[in-house]
Structures are given as C-alpha cells and as structure tokens.
Design an enzyme around this catalytic site. Structure first.
Site, PDB file in Angstrom:
ATOM      1  N   LYS B  94      36.896  39.180  40.656  1.00 56.05           N
ATOM      2  CA  LYS B  94      37.657  39.709  39.519  1.00 56.05           C
ATOM      3  C   LYS B  94      37.653  41.238  39.511  1.00 56.05           C
ATOM      4  O   LYS B  94      38.703  41.867  39.353  1.00 56.05           O
ATOM      5  CB  LYS B  94      37.074  39.160  38.218  1.00 56.05           C
ATOM      6  CG  LYS B  94      38.019  39.242  37.066  1.00 56.05           C
ATOM      7  CD  LYS B  94      37.587  38.309  35.954  1.00 56.05           C
ATOM      8  CE  LYS B  94      36.122  37.957  35.989  1.00 56.05           C
ATOM      9  NZ  LYS B  94      35.195  39.076  35.983  1.00 56.05           N
ATOM     10  N   THR B  96      37.098  43.038  42.109  1.00 53.72           N
ATOM     11  CA  THR B  96      37.820  43.401  43.328  1.00 53.72           C
ATOM     12  C   THR B  96      39.327  43.359  43.084  1.00 53.72           C
ATOM     13  O   THR B  96      40.074  44.245  43.525  1.00 53.72           O
ATOM     14  CB  THR B  96      37.410  42.435  44.464  1.00 53.72           C
ATOM     15  OG1 THR B  96      35.999  42.448  44.574  1.00 53.72           O
ATOM     16  CG2 THR B  96      38.027  42.826  45.782  1.00 53.72           C
ATOM     17  N   ARG B 118      33.646  48.119  34.037  1.00 55.42           N
ATOM     18  CA  ARG B 118      32.379  48.259  33.322  1.00 55.42           C
ATOM     19  C   ARG B 118      31.278  48.723  34.260  1.00 55.42           C
ATOM     20  O   ARG B 118      31.318  48.463  35.465  1.00 55.42           O
ATOM     21  CB  ARG B 118      32.031  46.902  32.707  1.00 55.42           C
ATOM     22  CG  ARG B 118      33.150  46.384  31.810  1.00 55.42           C
ATOM     23  CD  ARG B 118      33.183  44.884  31.724  1.00 55.42           C
ATOM     24  NE  ARG B 118      33.304  44.297  33.053  1.00 55.42           N
ATOM     25  CZ  ARG B 118      32.930  43.070  33.356  1.00 55.42           C
ATOM     26  NH1 ARG B 118      32.420  42.292  32.435  1.00 55.42           N
ATOM     27  NH2 ARG B 118      33.061  42.612  34.589  1.00 55.42           N
ATOM     28  N   LYS B 129      23.260  38.774  42.317  1.00 52.40           N
ATOM     29  CA  LYS B 129      24.701  38.893  42.402  1.00 52.40           C
ATOM     30  C   LYS B 129      25.079  40.136  43.208  1.00 52.40           C
ATOM     31  O   LYS B 129      24.294  41.049  43.370  1.00 52.40           O
ATOM     32  CB  LYS B 129      25.267  39.000  40.979  1.00 52.40           C
ATOM     33  CG  LYS B 129      26.753  38.704  40.849  1.00 52.40           C
ATOM     34  CD  LYS B 129      27.172  38.724  39.383  1.00 52.40           C
ATOM     35  CE  LYS B 129      28.634  39.022  39.216  1.00 52.40           C
ATOM     36  NZ  LYS B 129      29.004  40.421  39.364  1.00 52.40           N
ATOM     37  N   ALA B 358      29.932  39.139  30.013  1.00 55.32           N
ATOM     38  CA  ALA B 358      30.696  38.537  28.917  1.00 55.32           C
ATOM     39  C   ALA B 358      30.047  37.242  28.451  1.00 55.32           C
ATOM     40  O   ALA B 358      30.414  36.720  27.401  1.00 55.32           O
ATOM     41  CB  ALA B 358      32.129  38.277  29.362  1.00 55.32           C
ATOM     42  N   PHE B 389      33.772  37.664  33.544  1.00 63.18           N
ATOM     43  CA  PHE B 389      33.520  36.242  33.798  1.00 63.18           C
ATOM     44  C   PHE B 389      34.764  35.372  33.613  1.00 63.18           C
ATOM     45  O   PHE B 389      35.875  35.819  33.905  1.00 63.18           O
ATOM     46  CB  PHE B 389      32.367  35.740  32.932  1.00 63.18           C
ATOM     47  CG  PHE B 389      31.032  36.138  33.466  1.00 63.18           C
ATOM     48  CD1 PHE B 389      30.740  36.037  34.821  1.00 63.18           C
ATOM     49  CD2 PHE B 389      30.048  36.645  32.632  1.00 63.18           C
ATOM     50  CE1 PHE B 389      29.501  36.399  35.319  1.00 63.18           C
ATOM     51  CE2 PHE B 389      28.805  37.012  33.129  1.00 63.18           C
ATOM     52  CZ  PHE B 389      28.539  36.888  34.471  1.00 63.18           C
ATOM     53  N   PHE B 477      40.858  34.194  50.509  1.00 64.43           N
ATOM     54  CA  PHE B 477      39.708  34.121  51.427  1.00 64.43           C
ATOM     55  C   PHE B 477      40.248  33.693  52.778  1.00 64.43           C
ATOM     56  O   PHE B 477      41.244  32.981  52.849  1.00 64.43           O
ATOM     57  CB  PHE B 477      38.699  33.081  50.928  1.00 64.43           C
ATOM     58  CG  PHE B 477      37.891  33.531  49.733  1.00 64.43           C
ATOM     59  CD1 PHE B 477      38.309  34.564  48.921  1.00 64.43           C
ATOM     60  CD2 PHE B 477      36.700  32.898  49.414  1.00 64.43           C
ATOM     61  CE1 PHE B 477      37.567  34.966  47.824  1.00 64.43           C
ATOM     62  CE2 PHE B 477      35.958  33.296  48.313  1.00 64.43           C
ATOM     63  CZ  PHE B 477      36.388  34.323  47.517  1.00 64.43           C
ATOM     64  N   TRP B 506      41.193  42.557  49.287  1.00 66.93           N
ATOM     65  CA  TRP B 506      39.847  42.689  49.853  1.00 66.93           C
ATOM     66  C   TRP B 506      39.932  43.146  51.309  1.00 66.93           C
ATOM     67  O   TRP B 506      39.198  44.034  51.724  1.00 66.93           O
ATOM     68  CB  TRP B 506      39.106  41.353  49.741  1.00 66.93           C
ATOM     69  CG  TRP B 506      37.706  41.392  50.274  1.00 66.93           C
ATOM     70  CD1 TRP B 506      36.613  41.940  49.665  1.00 66.93           C
ATOM     71  CD2 TRP B 506      37.248  40.885  51.535  1.00 66.93           C
ATOM     72  NE1 TRP B 506      35.505  41.801  50.454  1.00 66.93           N
ATOM     73  CE2 TRP B 506      35.868  41.162  51.611  1.00 66.93           C
ATOM     74  CE3 TRP B 506      37.869  40.226  52.603  1.00 66.93           C
ATOM     75  CZ2 TRP B 506      35.089  40.796  52.714  1.00 66.93           C
ATOM     76  CZ3 TRP B 506      37.102  39.864  53.711  1.00 66.93           C
ATOM     77  CH2 TRP B 506      35.716  40.148  53.753  1.00 66.93           C
TER      78      TRP B 506
END
Lengths: 655, 655
Positions: B94, B96, B118, B129, B358, B389, B477, B506
């Site tokens: 998200k 990214t 953020r 993470k 979140a 999230f 992906f 990406w």
C-alpha cells in the site's frame, strides 16, 4: 561600524539589560533583536566547510566526524575543563561559567574557542532544575531548542537501550517455551545463512561456520549457540525513559495474560513470565556512556555490541551481540555520534554532545566533540569542556575515564565556586529549590563563608593530584560583597590554585569573564603537560580502585560492600572486567554518600550497594549510598509554568 | 539532454535494475549513482520558499505551517486516498503504491503531486514487518533516514505521553501523602501567582482568582483545586515506547522502597504505592492522534490539554490540563506539528507526518500535511494520502474521523489488491513472515483467486458508501499470470469500481504506475464531490455508531460489550463525550475480530473489550477482540540482519 560597537569577532557588542531578564527572555531577545548567525556561518568561524555541517532543525546542525579526520595533522588547541565545588540544589553556574568563559575567550579575547557541553536531560527540564544552556548573558541560544529534543541524541539512546531490553525479556520468554532445536531453527532458518552478528557469536563460541549450513550443526552446537540461558537474577540492564518518573524505579514486567510459559513444577499449568526490573533515566544508560567515550563509529559498534546485560546460569557474560542487537543499536546511534553545533549569545560556536548527570553517569561531554573542537581551534585556540556536578565526581571521571580513553591532556581545570554554596558548606541553613534563601545567603557572613571554603580547597587539592593548573572562578551573585569575594580568592590561593578570579558573565556575558579568560590563558601557557597523571592504575583490582577514589577524592576512611556487590565484583573480575576504570554513582551534594554532610566530611565510609557492568562503554559502575538512577517529580513540577503562545509559537515559562 | 533521457520534471529517467535489488540497495543506489535533490530544491518544485523549509538532518526538512497560511486563497488540489484489502502479514504494497502513484502523477504525467505518508514506528522496523518507505523503485529515499528517527516526531510523542504518565502517578502519590492544605501550598506558592494552566483549571472549577492571592482561598476552594482524587481503576492513560516489547503490556509500577505511603488501615505502617498499568506502542498514543487531527498549533494545545487520563472518585474527568501538563506537552510537540519533507527515487516531494497502525490508532497521516499538500499542488495537482492497513479500518477512519475534522473532500479512493492476498482470502494456506510461500501463491490458481475476490468487492462496496470513485490497483508480483490479473479486474468492475488497473511501480517506478495514474486522474475529474458523505452522524449514541461501523463495514451481525466497556460508555456519555466519532482498534487481517477469518466473514459479532477516551484528540477508542496495543518480537527479529559498515557509514540489512 567602529571598534567600540563590535567585539573581537566583528559582531555587534552584547547589550545587556539590567536587571537580567529570565533565561528564556534573554534567549528570545537575542534571537529577535540581534538575530542568530546562520548555523553554517557559525561553523565557518572555526573553519568548518559546508560539507562538514549538516543543518538539523532550528539553529542547530550536526558536525560530521570527517571534520576531525580532515584536520588530522593540525596540532590540538588548549584543553580546559570546567568543574565545580559541591553545589546547592540550585546549581552554582557551572554551565553558565563554561559558556561565559568561552564567550570571553572567543568574542572578547578573539581566540578561536569552542565550548563543549552536554545535552540536558528533559526529565529535570520539566521537573525541578534549571536548564543546562547556561543562563543570563552566558547562554546557548535559542535556549528552548537546546533544552528540548536538541537533535534527538537522547531519544536515539532511549530507543537503542529499550530495544536491547525488549530483546532480553523476549529471548528469555522464547527460551522458556522452545526446545534448543526449535530455537535454533528459528534463529538460523535453512538457506538464510548466518548474519554478521550471528557470526560474531559463533566466533566467540569457537564454532566453525564457513562452508557449513545451519542443518550441519550438531545438537550440542545448536544448543550452545541458541540458548543464552540468562540468569534473571544477574540482569543489570534496565529500561530507560528521559522523564522524571519515580514509579518506574522498580516495576514488575511481564504481567500480561499472554506472557505466560509452561510451569516447570506442575505439568499442564502455566506460570507468569514476569520479573522485577526497573527504569533509569536515559542519560544513565550505558548507551550514553558508550557514545560519550567512543572514538569512532567503529569503536561505538564494538562498545555497543560488547555491553553485558547479565550472566548465563553458567556464569558467562551475555552481551548485546549475543542477543543479535549490536548492529541495530549502532544503526540507531549513527547520527547521534555526530556532535550538535549551536551558538552562544555572542555567536561563538558550541558543540553539544553526550549527557549530564555525573552523579549517576560519566556526566561528561563526548570524546569526539572535544577532539573535533581541539582540531578546529588549533594550537592557539581553546576547547572549554564541562565536567558535571562537583569536581569529586564529574572531574574525577573526566580525568580517570574520559582522558584515559581519549589520550587527551587538559592544561587547566577551572573550579566554579559561589559564595552561596560555600556558606552552605560552612554550616548555613539548607538551600532548596522553590524556597526563598535565608538571610545568611543574602547578607554578608564572612564566618560561614570562611568555614565553607574548606570544600573548595579540597576540590583544588584533588584537581592538583592530576597535575593540572587550577583556576578558581568565583561566579558572582549580586548579593556577594567585596570582602566575601576576597575570602574565597585567598582560600583558593592558599590551597594552591594557579589563580582565583571573580567572574560576572551571567550579567555581562563574555566581557564579565574577561579576567577569568586571561587567567585561563595564562594557566594553559604555564602548564607543564608532562605533569598530567591518573589517580589510579587500571591493573589494580576493582576494590583497590574504588578505595583509591574514596580515600583520595572523597576523603573517606574506607569502603563497605553489600553481599550483592561483593558477588558482582568477583564475577566481573573473573570475567576479565577487573581492569576497567571505575565510574561511581554517588550524591553530588557531598564528598561523602550523605547529601547532608557539607564542607569536607571526615571519618565517613563509602557503601557500595551494587555494581553494574558497563563493559561495553568501558567501566564498572558501583552505586553508592542512597542515590537514585531515576529522579522523581516534585508536587509542583516545572511543567506548570511551561506553555506556548499559539499565535507566535514562542515558548513561555521555560526557566 | 534529450526528451528520451529525462522525465516530465526534467530529471534523468529512472534506470531500473532487474531483478529488483533489496529496498536498501535500491535506496543507496539512487543516493550514490543518481544523487538526491537538495531538500530545498525538492520544496521549490511545489513552490515552497526557503523560509518555509527548515532543513532537518540528512535529506530531510520540516515544512512550516506558514506554507498553508501563505496560500490560503489557492484552490485545493485533487485529494486521493490509497487504501487496501485485508493484507497478509507480508503487506500488500500500500505504501509502495502510494509512492508509485505519486511518482507516476508527478514524474511521468508531469502533474504537481505530493505523497502524504506516515512516519513508520521503529518497533516493527526492528521486529517483523518491512519498512514503510515503499519498496523497490517506488520508495522514499534515503530509506534508512525515513525508517530511523525521521525528524523525531515519534520521540517527541513518547516524551509528551510519558511526561503525562509520570505526572499522573506522582500526583496520586503526593495526594496520598499530603493534606489539602499542604498540596495547595506547594502547588500555589505564596507570591508566585497562578500559572496559565492553573488558571484554566480555576476557570473550569469556576473559582474566581482575579485579584485574589492563593492565601485568600477558602479551605474548600483549596481542596477542590488541589485534590484531583483520581480513581486508579479508571485510569486509561498508558505509558508508551516505540519498541516491540511484549513484557511491557502489563506491568506493576511503583514497586520501589521509596514509593510507599502511610497505610489508611493500619496506623504506623506504610504500604506500597503501586498500580497495575501498561505500555502501548507510541503510535497508539492519544498524543499521536492529536497530532494527526490538529488543525493548528492552537488546536493542538487545546487537544493535548483536554486529554482525559481517568476520572475522579466523584466521576469527573481529569485532564492533562488539570494535571498542569497541557502547555508542556505542546511545547514538546512544537516541532512535531510540522510535516517532514523528503523525496521519492524520482525526486518528487513527499510529506511524512503522524503515525501508522490503523489497527490500534487512527493510522492516517496528518490533517495539516494533507492541507499543506493540497495548497502546494493547487487545483490541477494531486495530494495522494495513505490510509493504513485494510480499508475496513484505515479508510473508514480516514473518512469518518479525519475528513470530518479537516472538512476536506476526497475525490477518489485507490484500493490496493494483490493476487497473493486474494488467494489467501479465497482459502489459500496461511501466509507468514519468514516462511516460504506455498505453491498456491507461486502458481496460477484461478479458483482460489476468484473466491478471494469477495474480500476486494466488499471493500469496494464499503468505499462507495462514502460517495467517492474507487480505482482498484492490482499491485503486480512477478508470479501473477495475465489470466489472474484479468480475474481481479473483472471482479472489481463487477463490484462497481470506477476502474481497475495493473500497476508495476515496484519494478519500474512511476512508469509502471502510469496507467494507474491516468485512471486516478480520470476518476477525480469525473467525481461529484457532492456525493461525499459520512457513514454515521455524530449525534447518535456511542453504541449506535459502533454498531453502524460493525454492520456496514465489517459485515457483523452485532456488537457485544464487556461489563467494563458498558461502564466506560455510560461514563463517557455522561461526561459529554458521546458525540465524538469512533476509532475502533481491531485486527487488520479480517473484517471480523478473528484474524483467521478470511474472505468476507458473515454471522460474526464484534466484542468490545474496553473503551478508552481520546476526548482530547477527538474520538472514543473501543478495543475489540484480542488486539494488542503493543506488539512483541519474534524469536529472530529483524534486528539480527541490521548492521553498519563502519568504514562507509552505510546501513546494511534494513529490509
């Protein structure tokens, strides 16, 4: 502009108001009426290039360690340490004198000068004590930028310290609930290889790993690698906050419903995975000490990785690197290793680095800040560095720990004394924050003062044991009489001071400290560096070193140890930490462990309650007497007065 | 330089390596090979003047709120929120996508664009993470500067939050050991007058003070003013650390030998002044929420002062201002209110502000950052902001809380979906960090995917309830097949998406998200702002609001409350907090409270375990299900891989 209107640096002369406004008012007056020098221009004064200065917030910058490497061949400047007598709780103006002296040397005498001071802890900023930016017309500005967050070094230390703390409890928790095999499999997943920090541990354990994959390890190797088996009773690593929070002194952690493990006694039952532990104030963290004593990023990495958090049940020290943390801690500290550049009210440069609290920490600014400063000012210039609290702790640690690690030789020690504090040492009534001073302090009282001078004299004698010239700075308060000043000067000279000088920098800025600056200049010129020596040799035992400091500096009869302390000493010496220097945590209010014992107490003994290893930073840390490693807040903390003008953004009420 | 070699902003086109290196390698490659734009030049792209940009560390700057005031009359840009489906523990890109979309709009389409994201919590940075700077060729650089400390906002929040916590326990301690008279005398020393924050409390208590000195107060007035009489059982204020430290979830504080008070039961005995309490991760602090929702420094001051820490034994709310803290907290936050400016790998501007999570916080970047961005980009430009999230929590809070307070109307919502996560929702095997993906995820599996698309469809339907156009971004992906991508797009369009687009930022940076950018541009142009609406009205009860969110967004059958939660709701409504919006703490892994319930669970109920007041920030905070407000560390935390090259200073192993 005529010479009458500019100082030695070509800036407008400082215009001082009478009476002197509050510290924050002086600071805001300077910022608004005189203006700050752009921070890169402050650096340029001492030859810093723009590449070496990284702007970092409002009127602040970080100075790259390259500033030192780039001047490797420049001879060092004159190294002067500022320390003081045992203070009253109001403080005797040591930071103020450090800044005032630097202003005088720089802006009045025109010598390249950098003051090296410590970042204040925000705990007392909102608690009881004044700021640490100096005061009156001898301050670092903007003082609110200095006193709040600065460039985040202390926050980085909190983060690093507490990451290690979390790693300790989590690892014990996982070890309590996983087999050696499962632990190892998780720590070293197939196909991932070993990380840098894991190889460090494998090297330490002498387990070969080149060309081997985790699956090739024997059960015994897996167990040795994966199970740290920390004995909870030996853990000396505490969590930290930069807040005065007495309720965190002792806490029980791990009381959550999920922090349970299978009982070893009763099958099928789960027991709480809890532990009694505690918080220190951040500046007392070993991470702060490592920062203060590190010579380079490489050295910092080694120090942080080598920090001992406790011992395994077999008695082996467990380090941050054993917990896999040393690299991450260094990454968290990568900016903190750069000192922060700010300016005084007279626009002279100041480097702020490492932390205060010489009572419960080393309490000195960093080795790298002093090294950078000495190179920047060059052989005719001055690095004026501060050693916290009374000379019995701050100065002793400066010489025996900091100078030992840096190899730097100071040329002069300035001892700050006030008539007020000396009267207290002579038997005057207690002085405490928030209460008006009694008449002994506001009226002339030669008798009390004369008695109290013994405290100053003992500090002078102590400083001379290190082989440096001692200049006494009598920090002037408006109630001091000429006769009183004379008494202090005479006592200082009788005890062997090189000189003793009245200084009025608080009211007049550098101009008020010009005599002090000349005296310091002369003391440096006439000092013989070959006289410099340490108080003890490292190859004596921990107890011998503690005894030497206690007898020679504190004037104690001897030292007593609790059983815990005895065990810890034995353990540290067995593990090769016996040859480290000593950093004693002790009250700043007395030569003894009793804060009420003023003057020069005799016949007292030092009680060592516990000893923490700071093997990474490079010392052992005996905690003596009733000293607390995190302060509390009074009923009416300083924060009651602090607010912000939301229209202008001006901070109000911060001292 | 020819057009072939430069992007729409005139900078060299991004050269992407295949395979895409690790995030930190991409970041360091950009910094070393392409070079960063000086941070003031990044600001100049969107018209920021040098006065409005305060450099703050390596490639970072704070943006003054004046940047917004100075452009009061400029029409706002297009406001786009990026959110996602319920993610796997690996994250679905998200951040990214937010960064990639902003790069595409800015560097490829040439529209003035600012991404608002953020500041990451350092807890997970060293835990489990990945970073929050984006990833691959859609990142904020230097990523280590983004992920570590940033400009200290989270540290400031920790300091503010914990100062208030210390004030609470210390005040209870002093109240337990002092008479009303003594308390009052200490709080209001004779001759000192009342401080600003004390006058606030006097106003609230309707005790006149003009022209009166403390000594004039009646015994009853003194008691009312000085004795807060906090009921320890009602205290919801927790301490915080920005570290994953599960052993701090529940702690007992005040276990020290000096934290004792006289026993009320047995004369002459002392009892421990201890209390069961806990720590949250800093980003869950109400101080963070106040920062995220404040409109100005003045608003922040009011919010921080109004934070309720608990209730008196009489049932009256006790605020930070009652404890004398509101001003000091604001002073600690005075720099944090300024968003941080950084840049993407394609040199487009990014504002970083407020905090993530979140699940246990509002999890949105700040109102002021979005407002500044919307003014800076102007009517033809874009502010792309991220809501954390899954859309069930992050987006719901974005609309119902953040947009309600800001008054800003978004034109489009981008929902990020991945084939991987949708397969999991369709019944694929569990996905967890550190374990290889099973073949369902690496091979084409249309059936699983088709089932899982229900999760995406429910999120689209939810977003449409707020009246905005929804664009689905399928974050590519390399194992995704064309057929799979088609399935997702079709499902999205069937559920009423405005468009559904494959995006490959990406691997390719902005160029990979050009289609997405065009779709978003079109969605904004064709959006009718008058359709925008909130899900609930503030004037309904707390329970009605919770029920509306639970039924409409989570698809739950209803809501259950513990007795504690019922009491708390009653208490909050009685004290006038019933009309605040709701910020639910709930797992991000499912629409329900059960993280294992994938897809679109039905027939489930939401259990509210406890409710905290965030009356200062402006919401009530129900904690639902088993969600933890501070994470723990795994057996092999991310910090094992993190280290520093002490020669070059390069950070290694940070994702």
């Amino acid at each position: 502009m005529s010479n009458e209107e500019t100082n030695a640096l070509g800036y407008p002369k400082l215009a001082c108001s009478t009476p002197v406004p509050s510290d924050i008012e002086v600071s805001q007056q300077i910022v608004k009426e005189v203006g700050l020098l752009p921070i890169r221009d402050v650096g340029r004064q001492v030859g810093l290039t723009d590449d070496e200065v990284i702007p970092w917030g409002i009127a602040k910058a970080k100075v790259s360690l390259a500033a030192r490497e780039n001047r490797k061949d420049v001879p060092d400047g004159n190294y002067v340490v500022v320390t003081g007598i045992n203070p009253t709780p109001l403080g005797e103006g040591k930071s103020t004198t450090t800044i005032g002296l630097a202003q005088a040397l720089g802006a009045i005498l025109g010598k390249k000068t950098i003051a090296c001071i410590r970042q204040p802890s925000q705990g007392p900023t909102f608690g009881i004590k004044g700021g640490a930016a100096g005061g009156g017309y001898a301050q670092v500005v903007p003082m609110e930028e200095f006193n709040l967050h600065l460039t985040g070094d202390i926050h980085a230390i909190t983060a690093a310290n507490n990451l290690l703390a979390a790693a300790i409890d989590t690892r014990m928790f996982h070890e309590a609930s996983q087999s050696d095999e499962a632990l190892f499999r998780r720590l070293c997943p197939a196909g991932k290889g070993f990380s840098k920090v894991q190889k460090k541990r494998l090297d330490k354990l002498e387990i070969p790993y080149e060309g081997r994959s985790p699956e090739d390890f024997t059960a015994e190797e897996k167990s040795r690698f994966a199970r740290l088996d920390l004995d909870p009773d030996t853990i000396t690593w505490q969590r930290v906050v930069d807040t005065c929070d007495r309720h965190l002194r002792n806490v029980v952690v791990g009381m959550g419903a999920k922090e349970t493990v299978k009982s070893k006694e009763k099958e099928g039952e789960r027991v709480q995975h809890n532990r009694t532990s505690g918080f220190d104030i951040t500046v007392a963290s070993e991470v702060m000490a490592a920062l203060a004593l590190a010579k380079s990023l490489h050295d910092l990495r080694e120090k942080l990785g080598a920090m001992v958090v406790g011992f395994s049940r077999k008695g082996e020290p467990v380090t941050a690197d054993d917990l896999g943390c040393g690299g991450a801690l260094t990454v968290l500290m990568k900016d903190a290793i750069m000192p922060t550049l700010m300016q005084t009210v007279e626009r002279t440069p100041v480097l702020v680095h490492a932390g205060p609290f010489a009572n419960i920490a080393t309490g000195n600014s960093s080795v790298v800040a002093d090294e950078i400063a000495l190179k920047l000012v060059g052989p005719d210039g001055f690095c004026v560095t501060e050693a916290g609290f009374g000379a019995d702790i701050g100065m002793e640690k400066f010489f025996n720990i900091k100078c030992r690690y840096s190899g730097l030789k100071p040329k002069a020690a300035v001892i700050v004394a006030t008539v007020r504090a000396l009267k207290m040492h002579g038997g005057g009534p207690p002085v405490s924050a928030g209460r008006p001073l009694q008449k002994e302090y506001t009226e002339e009282n030669i008798e009390l003062l004369r008695k109290g001078c013994a405290n100053l004299q003992k500090h002078i004698e102590n400083a001379k044991k290190f082989g440096v010239n001692v200049v006494v700075a009598v920090n002037k308060f408006k109630t001091d009489t000429d006769a009183e000043i004379e008494v202090v000067k005479e006592a200082a000279m009788a005890a062997g001071a090189f000189d003793a000088v009245l200084s009025n920098h608080w009211a007049l800025g550098g101009a008020g400290a010009a005599d002090l600056a000349s005296a310091v200049d002369k003391a440096c010129k006439e000092n013989d560096e070959s006289n410099f020596k340490f108080l003890y040799n490292l190859d004596t035992s921990i107890k011998e070193k503690i005894e030497t400091i206690s007898k020679e500096i504190y004037g104690a009869d001897g030292v007593d140890y609790t059983e815990l302390a005895n065990q810890q000493i034995e353990n540290y010496e067995k593990n090769g930490y016996g040859s480290l220097p000593i950093c004693i945590a002790k009250t700043q209010y007395s030569f003894s462990c009793d804060p009420a014992a003023k003057g020069v107490p005799t016949g007292h003994r030092i009680t060592v309650r516990e000893i923490r290893s700071c093997a990474g930073a490079g010392f052992v840390y005996p905690i003596c007497g009733d000293i607390m490693t995190i302060p509390g807040l009074p009923t009416r903390p300083g924060f009651y007065d602090v607010d912000i003008d939301t229209e202008t953004g001006d901070v109000i009420g911060l001292f």
